[in-house]
Design a protein around this motif. Structure first.
Motif, PDB file in Angstrom:
ATOM      1  N   THR A 294      42.293  51.698  39.396  1.00  0.00           N
ATOM      2  CA  THR A 294      40.909  51.214  39.439  1.00  0.00           C
ATOM      3  C   THR A 294      40.044  52.125  40.296  1.00  0.00           C
ATOM      4  O   THR A 294      40.471  52.608  41.340  1.00  0.00           O
ATOM      5  CB  THR A 294      40.832  49.775  39.975  1.00  0.00           C
ATOM      6  OG1 THR A 294      41.445  49.717  41.270  1.00  0.00           O
ATOM      7  CG2 THR A 294      41.531  48.807  39.041  1.00  0.00           C
TER       8      THR A 294
ATOM      9  N   THR B 273      34.167  41.640  36.196  1.00  0.00           N
ATOM     10  CA  THR B 273      34.605  42.825  35.450  1.00  0.00           C
ATOM     11  C   THR B 273      36.024  42.645  34.922  1.00  0.00           C
ATOM     12  O   THR B 273      36.328  43.025  33.786  1.00  0.00           O
ATOM     13  CB  THR B 273      34.509  44.073  36.335  1.00  0.00           C
ATOM     14  OG1 THR B 273      33.144  44.269  36.724  1.00  0.00           O
ATOM     15  CG2 THR B 273      34.994  45.316  35.599  1.00  0.00           C
TER      16      THR B 273
ATOM     17  N   ARG C 100      30.764  41.484  46.352  1.00  0.00           N
ATOM     18  CA  ARG C 100      31.697  42.413  45.712  1.00  0.00           C
ATOM     19  C   ARG C 100      32.805  41.702  44.947  1.00  0.00           C
ATOM     20  O   ARG C 100      33.107  42.045  43.799  1.00  0.00           O
ATOM     21  CB  ARG C 100      32.329  43.352  46.749  1.00  0.00           C
ATOM     22  CG  ARG C 100      31.356  44.313  47.402  1.00  0.00           C
ATOM     23  CD  ARG C 100      30.621  45.156  46.394  1.00  0.00           C
ATOM     24  NE  ARG C 100      31.474  46.082  45.696  1.00  0.00           N
ATOM     25  CZ  ARG C 100      31.090  46.874  44.713  1.00  0.00           C
ATOM     26  NH1 ARG C 100      29.839  46.825  44.290  1.00  0.00           N
ATOM     27  NH2 ARG C 100      31.919  47.692  44.128  1.00  0.00           N
TER      28      ARG C 100
ATOM     29  N   LEU D 135      34.115  51.261  37.337  1.00  0.00           N
ATOM     30  CA  LEU D 135      32.794  50.652  37.482  1.00  0.00           C
ATOM     31  C   LEU D 135      31.923  51.662  38.216  1.00  0.00           C
ATOM     32  O   LEU D 135      32.272  52.109  39.312  1.00  0.00           O
ATOM     33  CB  LEU D 135      32.861  49.351  38.274  1.00  0.00           C
ATOM     34  CG  LEU D 135      31.499  48.691  38.530  1.00  0.00           C
ATOM     35  CD1 LEU D 135      30.974  48.023  37.266  1.00  0.00           C
ATOM     36  CD2 LEU D 135      31.581  47.670  39.668  1.00  0.00           C
TER      37      LEU D 135
ATOM     38  N   ASP E 216      44.362  51.314  43.661  1.00  0.00           N
ATOM     39  CA  ASP E 216      42.904  51.250  43.828  1.00  0.00           C
ATOM     40  C   ASP E 216      42.472  52.519  44.557  1.00  0.00           C
ATOM     41  O   ASP E 216      42.729  52.671  45.755  1.00  0.00           O
ATOM     42  CB  ASP E 216      42.512  50.002  44.614  1.00  0.00           C
ATOM     43  CG  ASP E 216      41.003  49.792  44.663  1.00  0.00           C
ATOM     44  OD1 ASP E 216      40.308  50.298  43.759  1.00  0.00           O
ATOM     45  OD2 ASP E 216      40.524  49.133  45.602  1.00  0.00           O
TER      46      ASP E 216
ATOM     47  N   ARG F 167      30.740  49.710  32.816  1.00  0.00           N
ATOM     48  CA  ARG F 167      32.125  49.248  32.944  1.00  0.00           C
ATOM     49  C   ARG F 167      32.957  49.911  31.850  1.00  0.00           C
ATOM     50  O   ARG F 167      32.645  49.795  30.663  1.00  0.00           O
ATOM     51  CB  ARG F 167      32.182  47.726  32.835  1.00  0.00           C
ATOM     52  CG  ARG F 167      31.344  47.053  33.907  1.00  0.00           C
ATOM     53  CD  ARG F 167      31.586  45.566  34.023  1.00  0.00           C
ATOM     54  NE  ARG F 167      31.096  44.795  32.907  1.00  0.00           N
ATOM     55  CZ  ARG F 167      30.842  43.481  32.971  1.00  0.00           C
ATOM     56  NH1 ARG F 167      31.017  42.834  34.109  1.00  0.00           N
ATOM     57  NH2 ARG F 167      30.405  42.830  31.917  1.00  0.00           N
TER      58      ARG F 167
ATOM     59  N   TYR G 295      34.003  42.066  41.062  1.00  0.00           N
ATOM     60  CA  TYR G 295      35.356  42.406  40.628  1.00  0.00           C
ATOM     61  C   TYR G 295      35.855  41.375  39.619  1.00  0.00           C
ATOM     62  O   TYR G 295      36.414  41.721  38.565  1.00  0.00           O
ATOM     63  CB  TYR G 295      36.319  42.423  41.817  1.00  0.00           C
ATOM     64  CG  TYR G 295      36.008  43.421  42.896  1.00  0.00           C
ATOM     65  CD1 TYR G 295      35.454  44.664  42.612  1.00  0.00           C
ATOM     66  CD2 TYR G 295      36.284  43.123  44.235  1.00  0.00           C
ATOM     67  CE1 TYR G 295      35.183  45.576  43.617  1.00  0.00           C
ATOM     68  CE2 TYR G 295      36.019  44.037  45.235  1.00  0.00           C
ATOM     69  CZ  TYR G 295      35.460  45.254  44.934  1.00  0.00           C
ATOM     70  OH  TYR G 295      35.186  46.151  45.930  1.00  0.00           O
TER      71      TYR G 295
ATOM     72  N   TRP H 158      36.397  51.469  41.706  1.00  0.00           N
ATOM     73  CA  TRP H 158      35.264  50.569  41.871  1.00  0.00           C
ATOM     74  C   TRP H 158      34.155  51.306  42.614  1.00  0.00           C
ATOM     75  O   TRP H 158      34.259  51.564  43.807  1.00  0.00           O
ATOM     76  CB  TRP H 158      35.676  49.323  42.651  1.00  0.00           C
ATOM     77  CG  TRP H 158      36.711  48.486  41.975  1.00  0.00           C
ATOM     78  CD1 TRP H 158      38.046  48.464  42.239  1.00  0.00           C
ATOM     79  CD2 TRP H 158      36.495  47.527  40.923  1.00  0.00           C
ATOM     80  NE1 TRP H 158      38.676  47.555  41.420  1.00  0.00           N
ATOM     81  CE2 TRP H 158      37.750  46.966  40.608  1.00  0.00           C
ATOM     82  CE3 TRP H 158      35.357  47.098  40.235  1.00  0.00           C
ATOM     83  CZ2 TRP H 158      37.903  46.000  39.622  1.00  0.00           C
ATOM     84  CZ3 TRP H 158      35.510  46.130  39.251  1.00  0.00           C
ATOM     85  CH2 TRP H 158      36.764  45.584  38.958  1.00  0.00           C
ATOM     86  N   SER H 159      33.100  51.661  41.900  1.00  0.00           N
ATOM     87  CA  SER H 159      31.958  52.369  42.504  1.00  0.00           C
ATOM     88  C   SER H 159      32.416  53.622  43.233  1.00  0.00           C
ATOM     89  O   SER H 159      31.945  53.942  44.330  1.00  0.00           O
ATOM     90  CB  SER H 159      31.188  51.440  43.454  1.00  0.00           C
ATOM     91  OG  SER H 159      30.670  50.328  42.761  1.00  0.00           O
TER      92      SER H 159
ATOM     93  N   PHE I  14      39.079  44.534  46.958  1.00  0.00           N
ATOM     94  CA  PHE I  14      39.705  44.349  45.643  1.00  0.00           C
ATOM     95  C   PHE I  14      41.218  44.196  45.767  1.00  0.00           C
ATOM     96  O   PHE I  14      41.835  43.425  45.024  1.00  0.00           O
ATOM     97  CB  PHE I  14      39.387  45.504  44.708  1.00  0.00           C
ATOM     98  CG  PHE I  14      40.145  45.412  43.412  1.00  0.00           C
ATOM     99  CD1 PHE I  14      39.850  44.414  42.498  1.00  0.00           C
ATOM    100  CD2 PHE I  14      41.179  46.287  43.124  1.00  0.00           C
ATOM    101  CE1 PHE I  14      40.575  44.296  41.309  1.00  0.00           C
ATOM    102  CE2 PHE I  14      41.905  46.181  41.943  1.00  0.00           C
ATOM    103  CZ  PHE I  14      41.595  45.181  41.029  1.00  0.00           C
TER     104      PHE I  14
END
Length: 356
Positions: A218, A139, A132, A249, A157, A332, A136, A220-221, A165
Motif C-alpha cells: 500500500t 478505500t 485518515r 491513493l 505499507d 484510487r 483508509y 497511502w498519499s 493504517f
C-alpha cells in the motif's frame, strides 16, 4: 474579483453553502467550463528546451533539473508556481509529449530525507490525521474483497508514517510491516502497534521486508513524494508474491479542482514532487512490470461516508460529474502484479485495464 463576480452572475447564492471542494462538481455547466479553461491553458503555455528552462529557474541546494520520468521527453511546459504560507515555493511543469505533471527543479533522491527529518510526525498526528482511518476504510471498501481478510497474508505499507493504517491492517489479520523515512514517525508507530512492525529506511535495508513475498503493498498519499518512481515501482513489483496487488491513493492531476484553482490546488503541498493521473499511472505500472490496473472513483469522504450536508439531488450530480470527468480530487488505484492477481481480485465492479 472578476471570477467572483462572474460566479455570482451565473449562479447567484444557491451554491454559497456548498464547500469549495464540491462546488465545481455540482454547479451546472462548471465541469465543461473548467475543461475548456484547461485546454486553453495548455494551448497557450510556452514549450521550451530543457537548457532554456534551466537558465530561467533558480536551483536550490537539494534540487536537480529533470526530464520527464514517464517518457524521457526533455522539453518543458511551465504551468504553475505554487507557494505556501511558511515561505516554500516551487515550479510545476507539464510534459508536452505525455502530459505528466512534475516539480522542476525536483528534490535529489539522496536529499529526500531532509523533507521528513524533523516535525513531520507532528503533522501526521495533528489535523491531517483526524479523518485518515475513515479514508483508509472507505478505500478498502472500494476495492473489496482485497482487504476483507488478511489471515495468512503479508502486507507492506510503504511510507507508513505513524502507523495509522498498520493498525487497521493488523486488526484485519494481516502480517503487516511498514517502512518510513521519518525516524520520529517510526518510533511513534511502533509504540502504537501490537503485532505489526515498522522500520526506518528503505525496503531493501530490512531483511524481513527485502525477502518479499507480499500479497499487498500500500502507498497511502506516498506516490507524489517519490523522486525516482520507476526505480521504486520496479522494487515493489519484485516484492510482490504471485497474485499480489499494489494499492495507491494519491492526488489526482486530472482533478477539476486543479483546473479550477491552479496554483491554489490542494494537491500542491510542500513535499509533493510529482502529480499523476489515470493517463500517466498506467505508463508507470506498465514500464515496471505490472500486468494491469483498475481505478475506483473518489467522490469525497463525506459523500461516501454519508455525512455530507449536500441535498440528494446535488449528491447525484456530484457523483455523475466525478464519473464523467476526472474520477475525483484523489485517485484510487489497484495495480495487479500478474494475470493470477487479475483473476483473483479483478472481478465485481472493477474494470481492469490489461497492459499488452
Amino acid at each position: 474579483m472578476t471570477k467572483t463576480l462572474l460566479g455570482r452572475l451565473m449562479y447567484g447564492k444557491r451554491y454559497n453553502r456548498v464547500p469549495w471542494g464540491q462546488r465545481v462538481y455540482v454547479r451546472p455547466g462548471e465541469r465543461l467550463i473548467r475543461e475548456v479553461q484547461w485546454k486553453r491553458l495548455i494551448r497557450n503555455a510556452p514549450i521550451m528546451p530543457l537548457a532554456d528552462y534551466e537558465r530561467s529557474r533558480p536551483l536550490g541546494e537539494i534540487e536537480e533539473f529533470l526530464a520527464c520520468m514517464m517518457c524521457g521527453e526533455s522539453r518543458q511546459q511551465p504551468l504553475f508556481e505554487p507557494t505556501g504560507g511558511n515561505g516554500w515555493r516551487y515550479h510545476v511543469v507539464r510534459c508536452p509529449s505525455c502530459g505528466f505533471l512534475y516539480r522542476n527543479p525536483n528534490v535529489r533522491p539522496e536529499r529526500l530525507g531532509d523533507l521528513y527529518a524533523t516535525g513531520y510526525n507532528s503533522f501526521l498526528t495533528g489535523k491531517y490525521a483526524a479523518n485518515r482511518q475513515r479514508r483508509y476504510d472507505l478505500t478498502m471498501k472500494a476495492f473489496s474483497p482485497v482487504f476483507d481478510e488478511g489471515k495468512e497474508r503479508r502486507l507492506l505499507d510503504f511510507g507508513s508514517g505513524v502507523g495509522l493504517f498498520l493498525e487497521l491492517a493488523e486488526q484485519r489479520g494481516f502480517e503487516a510491516f511498514g517502512v518510513d523515512l521519518s525516524p520520529e514517525s517510526v518510533a511513534q508507530a511502533n509504540e502504537r502497534l501490537s503485532k505489526a512492525k515498522t522500520f526506518h529506511g528503505a525496503p531493501e535495508d530490512v531483511p524481513e521486508i527485502a525477502a518479499g513475498g507480499f500479497d499487498v503493498i500500500t502507498l497511502w498519499s506516498v506516490l507524489a513524494h517519490l523522486p525516482r518512481p520507476l526505480d521504486d515501482f520496479t522494487k515493489f513489483r519484485g516484492l510482490l508474491a504471485p497474485g499480489g496487488v499494489l494499492l495507491i491513493l494519491t492526488v489526482n492531476a486530472r482533478s477539476l479542482l486543479l483546473k479550477a484553482y491552479g496554483n491554489g490546488w490542494s494537491g500542491f503541498t510542500k513535499n509533493h514532487l510529482m502529480f499523476y493521473s489515470s493517463e500517466t499511472v498506467p505508463t508507470l505500472l506498465r514500464r515496471t512490470g505490472f500486468a494491469g490496473v483498475a481505478f475506483a472513483p473518489h467522490y469525497g469522504d463525506t459523500i461516501e461516508a454519508g455525512t455530507t450536508a449536500l441535498p440528494e439531488d446535488l449528491r447525484r450530480r456530484l457523483r455523475r460529474n466525478v464519473e464523467l470527468s476526472d474520477g475525483g480530487n484523489m485517485m484510487r488505484v489497484l495495480a495487479f502484479a500478474d494475470e493470477e492477481a487479475i483473476g483473483r481480485w479483478g472481478g465485481g465492479p472493477l474494470t481492469v485495464h490489461r497492459f499488452a
